[in-house]
Design a protein around this motif. Structure first.
Motif, PDB file in Angstrom:
ATOM      1  N   SER A 100      -6.342  -9.440  25.256  1.00 55.18           N
ATOM      2  CA  SER A 100      -5.251 -10.411  25.099  1.00 55.18           C
ATOM      3  C   SER A 100      -5.630 -11.761  25.712  1.00 55.18           C
ATOM      4  CB  SER A 100      -3.980  -9.885  25.760  1.00 55.18           C
ATOM      5  OG  SER A 100      -3.588  -8.660  25.189  1.00 55.18           O
ATOM      6  N   ILE A 103      -7.860 -13.744  23.382  1.00 55.21           N
ATOM      7  CA  ILE A 103      -7.178 -14.172  22.158  1.00 55.21           C
ATOM      8  C   ILE A 103      -6.082 -15.193  22.448  1.00 55.21           C
ATOM      9  CG2 ILE A 103      -5.886 -13.335  20.138  1.00 55.21           C
ATOM     10  CD1 ILE A 103      -8.758 -12.493  20.181  1.00 55.21           C
ATOM     11  N   SER A 104      -5.660 -15.312  23.703  1.00 52.38           N
ATOM     12  CA  SER A 104      -4.511 -16.146  24.065  1.00 52.38           C
ATOM     13  C   SER A 104      -4.609 -17.613  23.639  1.00 52.38           C
ATOM     14  CB  SER A 104      -4.262 -16.062  25.573  1.00 52.38           C
ATOM     15  OG  SER A 104      -5.376 -16.553  26.308  1.00 52.38           O
ATOM     16  N   ILE A 107      -2.839 -18.068  20.490  1.00 55.41           N
ATOM     17  CA  ILE A 107      -1.443 -17.631  20.484  1.00 55.41           C
ATOM     18  C   ILE A 107      -0.550 -18.704  21.092  1.00 55.41           C
ATOM     19  CG2 ILE A 107       0.176 -15.883  21.336  1.00 55.41           C
ATOM     20  CD1 ILE A 107      -2.102 -13.890  21.326  1.00 55.41           C
ATOM     21  N   ARG A 147     -13.213 -12.228  17.654  1.00 59.79           N
ATOM     22  CA  ARG A 147     -12.541 -11.450  16.591  1.00 59.79           C
ATOM     23  C   ARG A 147     -13.518 -11.063  15.496  1.00 59.79           C
ATOM     24  NH1 ARG A 147     -10.663  -8.128  14.289  1.00 59.79           N
ATOM     25  NH2 ARG A 147      -8.714  -7.939  13.158  1.00 59.79           N
TER      26      ARG A 147
END
Length: 261
Positions: A100, A103-104, A107, A147
């Protein structure tokens, strides 16, 4: 049933019209002969495409955007490939947190993220403009790298790696000789996707650029403030063509299904 299909067809048409209509207007306006944006154009001319290459501001910012994107690709892959390998290869406590965390950046809303970089990198730590822009772009490129590489590693058979090590190869040599060649399609796709994210970025660049250091999208915004000719429409069409070519290359290399899993 027929009426339902007809209604669904019209709804689909209106959605596509809403999404593609502005692009059609930009493309049409870019070929207009007038000194102002108009649609439909009153004629056909390529002079605004020629003018794109005569505006020095665009050339200077294009070079900066290319330099930031290329350096960002190198740095994001140096950081992203080991992270993706660790997340894909091993099970450890806190793996979900680190996933997470990496990837933040994509986001968090771009404006919030860009302002945070401005506050801490520039205002608090007084980092020069170019390194600040580069750091910001590397941070937003890393999630895409991780990713894509993680998706490629999901299809990699780690028994091949173990076999190489059992034959005497070191873990580091195995990684470079066995693992990386087997995920080269993912690496290529990651390079293209990271380049697109950096080259087209506005959210971070608008906060981090400054005197003498400006990326191409920010130069386009500055140009619109003072000029109303179709030059911006022309350069936008060139941007769209470049993006379409790179997306097609990503699809042929890895497949867009990896980004929707």
């Amino acid at each position: 049933m027929k009426e339902k299909h007809t209604l669904l067809g019209w709804i689909t048409f209106l959605v596509f019209l809403f999404l593609l209509g502005p692009l059609v207007i930009i493309i049409g306006a870019s070929f207009g002969p007038d000194n102002y944006l108009t649609f439909p154009p009153n004629g056909f001319s390529l002079k605004w495409y020629e003018n794109v290459f005569h505006v020095e501001m665009f050339w200077t910012s294009f070079k900066i955007s290319m330099l930031v994107a290329l350096l960002g690709i190198v740095l994001s892959f140096l950081l992203g490939i080991p992270a993706a390998y660790a997340l894909s290869r091993y099970q450890f406590k806190g793996k979900g947190f680190f996933t997470s965390f990496f990837i933040s950046p994509i986001i968090i809303p771009g404006i919030v993220f860009g302002y945070g970089l401005l506050k801490y990198l520039v205002i608090t730590y007084h980092i020069p403009i170019f390194p600040g822009v580069l750091i910001g772009h590397v941070v937003i490129m890393i999630p895409y790298v991780i990713r894509v590489i993680s998706s490629s590693l999901m299809n990699f058979d780690y028994s091949v790696e173990e076999a190489a090590m059992s034959l005497g190869a070191s873990r580091l040599k195995t990684f470079f000789v066995v693992v990386l060649p087997n995920i080269r399609s993912g690496i290529i796709a990651g390079i293209l996707l990271a380049f697109l994210e950096s080259f087209n970025n506005v959210d971070v660049s608008v906060f981090m650029t400054g005197p003498g250091v400006s990326t191409l999208p920010i130069s386009m915004l500055n140009y619109v403030e003072y000029y109303f000719d179709p030059t911006i429409a022309a350069i936008s069409v060139l941007f769209m063509l470049m993006t379409a070519v790179l997306i097609a290359a990503i699809e042929r290399t890895l497949g867009l299904r990896f980004f929707t899993k």
